[in-house]
Every structure is written in C-alpha cells, then in structure tokens.
Write a protein that holds these residues in place. Sequence first.
Motif, PDB file in Angstrom:
ATOM      1  N   ASP A  95      48.083  32.550  36.667  1.00 54.31           N
ATOM      2  CA  ASP A  95      48.420  33.864  36.340  1.00 54.31           C
ATOM      3  C   ASP A  95      50.196  33.238  36.799  1.00 54.31           C
ATOM      4  OD1 ASP A  95      49.889  36.706  35.882  1.00 54.31           O
ATOM      5  OD2 ASP A  95      48.449  37.384  36.384  1.00 54.31           O
TER       6      ASP A  95
ATOM      7  N   GLU B 240      35.436  40.329  37.458  1.00 52.16           N
ATOM      8  CA  GLU B 240      36.502  40.569  37.532  1.00 52.16           C
ATOM      9  C   GLU B 240      37.157  39.105  36.401  1.00 52.16           C
ATOM     10  OE1 GLU B 240      36.410  37.878  41.415  1.00 52.16           O
ATOM     11  OE2 GLU B 240      36.645  39.680  42.470  1.00 52.16           O
TER      12      GLU B 240
ATOM     13  N   ASN C  80      40.335  40.759  33.856  1.00 58.35           N
ATOM     14  CA  ASN C  80      41.209  39.771  33.927  1.00 58.35           C
ATOM     15  C   ASN C  80      40.797  38.131  32.559  1.00 58.35           C
ATOM     16  OD1 ASN C  80      42.649  40.899  36.596  1.00 58.35           O
ATOM     17  ND2 ASN C  80      40.930  40.231  36.946  1.00 58.35           N
TER      18      ASN C  80
ATOM     19  N   SER D  86      43.424  35.698  32.937  1.00 57.39           N
ATOM     20  CA  SER D  86      43.932  34.854  33.984  1.00 57.39           C
ATOM     21  C   SER D  86      42.506  33.946  34.709  1.00 57.39           C
ATOM     22  CB  SER D  86      44.652  35.338  34.869  1.00 57.39           C
ATOM     23  OG  SER D  86      43.624  36.542  35.345  1.00 57.39           O
TER      24      SER D  86
ATOM     25  N   SER E  38      51.994  36.398  38.256  1.00 61.56           N
ATOM     26  CA  SER E  38      51.327  36.788  39.943  1.00 61.56           C
ATOM     27  C   SER E  38      52.362  37.083  41.028  1.00 61.56           C
ATOM     28  CB  SER E  38      50.429  36.033  40.165  1.00 61.56           C
ATOM     29  OG  SER E  38      49.440  36.955  41.354  1.00 61.56           O
TER      30      SER E  38
END
Length: 154
Positions: free
Chosen positions: A70, A42, A46, A49, A73
């Motif tokens: 983030d 993950e 990403n 972030s 988001s």
Amino acid sequence: MNGLLNTRIEPITVDNVAEACKLEVRPEQQGQVAPVAVSLAEAYVNPASAWPRVVYAGDRLVAFVMGGFDLDSPIECFRSGIWRLNVAAGEQGRQYGRFAVEAVIAEARSRGNKRLSVLWAPGEHSPEGFYLKLGFRPSGETFAGQKVGWLELD
C-alpha cells in the motif's frame, strides 16, 4: 535446496481456504503470530493491498504468508512488507519460510518496490534470527510493540 523442488506458492482460493485456516504453528509461537483465519479476515477488508498466499510441498500445505503493498499508507512499514508468516509446526526448519519470504520479495520487486519491511515480536521465541539470516536489518523503530526490520531490494 533439492527438498524444495516440488514447492510452490498459490493464492488463497475456495479450494484451499479451509485447509489454510487449519494451519497451526508451534505452541510457543502462537502468541507471536496471528492465526491464518485472522490474517485472511484482514486480507478480506484490505483487498487492494493484502497479498495472501499458501505454500505447498507436493500436495501438503506447509505455510501461509501475507505480503502487504500500500504505497499510500501513512505508516511507512505498511507500504511494502511481510504482514504474516506462519509455517506449520511439523514443517519448520525445512526452508519453507525462506521460500515464502522469497516469494514476497519477488512480488515486491515486480511492483517496483525498493524496500521490504517485516515486523516481529521480541522475546524468547521471536523470529528475529530467521529474518536477520535473510538479510533484514532492524531499523531501531517499533510499531505496536514489534520491532521493525527492513530489507533493501537492489
């Protein structure tokens, strides 16, 4: 906290990634938190972030934590939060989880964030009590079946 004198937090590197992926929580917690390898995947998708780190006590890898930052988001609890915390089965109860959470708090503050979220699965082996002791408060919200908690960063 004399036992934490030789404790440090480090980024994930080519030298520690395999060791990090071997970290296992207690058997009853395995359904509560994703394995480190899944968390690192993950983080890989990403990179802007995710903030993955490992905790060492001396030369022993004792925990993995991943913050997420983030501000754009659409999901409020993903703007500044603890995405994962895995403490090795044999190392729990020695303040390494607290150390890891405090590192994410420090990172959130350094980025100017005013709040930090955490999500936890409810149930018998839930980490809810741990997070409540650290000052997180349940919001009354849930996300993907998990409770959402917040810590105000004064």
